[in-house]
Design an enzyme around this catalytic site. Structure first.
Site, PDB file in Angstrom:
ATOM      1  N   HIS A  64       0.814  -1.209   0.000  1.00 46.71           N
ATOM      2  CA  HIS A  64       0.000   0.000   0.000  1.00 46.71           C
ATOM      3  C   HIS A  64       0.851   1.264   0.000  1.00 46.71           C
ATOM      4  CE1 HIS A  64      -4.333  -1.286   0.904  1.00 46.71           C
ATOM      5  NE2 HIS A  64      -3.669  -2.375   0.566  1.00 46.71           N
ATOM      6  N   ASP A  65       2.013   1.222   0.637  1.00 52.12           N
ATOM      7  CA  ASP A  65       2.904   2.387   0.610  1.00 52.12           C
ATOM      8  C   ASP A  65       3.460   2.593  -0.793  1.00 52.12           C
ATOM      9  OD1 ASP A  65       4.445   4.562   1.700  1.00 52.12           O
ATOM     10  OD2 ASP A  65       6.197   3.242   1.636  1.00 52.12           O
ATOM     11  N   SER A 115       5.031   7.415   2.983  1.00 54.51           N
ATOM     12  CA  SER A 115       3.973   8.415   3.153  1.00 54.51           C
ATOM     13  C   SER A 115       2.741   7.845   3.848  1.00 54.51           C
ATOM     14  CB  SER A 115       3.574   9.016   1.803  1.00 54.51           C
ATOM     15  OG  SER A 115       3.195   8.010   0.881  1.00 54.51           O
ATOM     16  N   ASP A 162      -5.673 -17.504   1.531  1.00 53.25           N
ATOM     17  CA  ASP A 162      -5.273 -18.883   1.275  1.00 53.25           C
ATOM     18  C   ASP A 162      -6.194 -19.793   2.067  1.00 53.25           C
ATOM     19  OD1 ASP A 162      -4.096 -21.326   0.949  1.00 53.25           O
ATOM     20  OD2 ASP A 162      -2.107 -20.735   1.663  1.00 53.25           O
ATOM     21  N   SER A 197      -2.042 -24.453   5.886  1.00 54.14           N
ATOM     22  CA  SER A 197      -1.007 -23.417   5.803  1.00 54.14           C
ATOM     23  C   SER A 197      -1.600 -22.024   5.623  1.00 54.14           C
ATOM     24  CB  SER A 197      -0.057 -23.716   4.635  1.00 54.14           C
ATOM     25  OG  SER A 197      -0.752 -23.679   3.387  1.00 54.14           O
ATOM     26  N   VAL A 219       1.181   3.930  -3.870  1.00 53.57           N
ATOM     27  CA  VAL A 219       0.728   5.327  -3.863  1.00 53.57           C
ATOM     28  C   VAL A 219       1.953   6.230  -3.730  1.00 53.57           C
ATOM     29  CG1 VAL A 219      -0.701   7.040  -2.692  1.00 53.57           C
ATOM     30  CG2 VAL A 219      -1.466   4.661  -2.818  1.00 53.57           C
TER      31      VAL A 219
END
Length: 305
Positions: free
Chosen positions: A48-49, A58, A215, A220, A52
């Site tokens: 996500h950093d 940010s 998953d 797992s 954008v």
């Protein structure tokens, strides 16, 4: 923006005999034993950093209209782990290690602790000065994104379709898919019925917030391996985009290849390295924040006020 200055071991020798990456690794490992699910959160935080305005930290900045307040980021976790890592490195090596690099290092350690193998993380990023929740700024792959749109969004960041298949799986509307697919009042017919029943029990129609593993391998769920892709081929993908990746004529071969891959950890690690080079600030660009939650001007003003 330049990313030519990124390199493996950027901090070697910059903090005396201290090993910056080992310090961060210690913080992440401690969190792993407390809450293993936070490992996936750190990987998602990195995604996500970077998606954008590039990998500039940010998303960490606080504020009423900062990036972390945008709708796609409101479920992002892991900020406090980056705070702990920052506190740890600042005590030994103040003003040297960027918050953007701390996210990248923590994500690498999260991949390793999740069983996804080890890769050499590049460092040398600097921190951005701007963080905005404006919809034009926070352009993350959304709930209704199609495969062609996803390929185009990743290509815009310099990433390939294979990178997209390896890294995607961070945003979608699960409730609509299992309860009211395209307004039909029924679940998505492409989803395996056993998976539909399992997810409906976990996420009733009026549920406010529940956690579901992408998953659906019960052996797992917290391990980073290729069973996610194997489940997609079995029509057990959790998100709508997951299943569309398995049906699209262009991405289905990629899914099949990854599902049968013996070198998945290496391929995922390489995709993470490429993600970590998106739109970075280096050299004299940006700054090295004293606190990951505020730009340095604000820190100095608070201390002097």
């Amino acid at each position: 923006m330049s990313h030519g200055a990124l390199q493996v071991g950027f901090y070697r020798g910059k903090c005396g005999f201290a090993d910056v990456e080992a310090i961060v690794g210690g913080v992440v490992s401690a969190q792993f034993f407390t809450d293993p699910s936070l490992l996936a959160s750190l990987i998602r935080l990195h995604f996500h950093d970077c998606f954008v305005n590039g990998c500039d930290g940010s998303i960490l900045l606080d504020g009423p209209d900062s990036e972390k307040t945008a709708s796609p980021n409101q479920s992002v976790r892991g900020y406090e782990i980056i705070d702990q890592a920052k506190d740890a490195v600042e005590k030994i090596c103040p003003g040297v290690v960027s918050c953007a690099d701390l996210i990248a290092i923590a994500a690498r350690d999260a991949v390793f602790l999740s069983g996804g193998g080890i890769y050499r993380v590049q460092t040398g990023r600097r921190d951005g000065l701007v963080s905005s929740a404006d919809i034009a700024n926070v352009t993350l792959p959304g709930p209704s994104i199609t495969v062609p749109q996803a390929i185009a969004a990743f290509a815009d960041k310099g990433l390939t379709a294979v990178d997209m298949v390896l890294l995607l799986g961070n945003n979608s509307s699960l409730s609509e898919r299992i309860h009211n697919f395209k307004g039909s009042g029924k679940p998505d017919p492409s989803m395996d019925q056993f998976t539909v029943n399992t997810l409906r029990s976990r996420c009733p129609i009026n549920a406010i917030e529940n956690t579901v593993n992408l998953d659906q391998n019960p052996f797992s769920p917290l391990v980073l391996d290729n069973s996610y892709y194997q489940n997609i081929l079995l029509r057990r993908g959790v998100l709508q985009i997951d299943q569309e990746l398995g049906m699209n004529r262009f991405t289905r071969p990629i899914i099949a290849n990854l599902a049968n891959s013996v070198d998945f950890p290496a391929r995922f690690g390489a995709a993470m390295v490429r993600l970590g080079a998106v739109g970075v600030l280096t050299g004299t660009q940006g700054e090295i924040r004293s606190s990951c939650r505020v730009v340095n001007k604000a820190v100095k003003k608070d201390k002097s006020g």
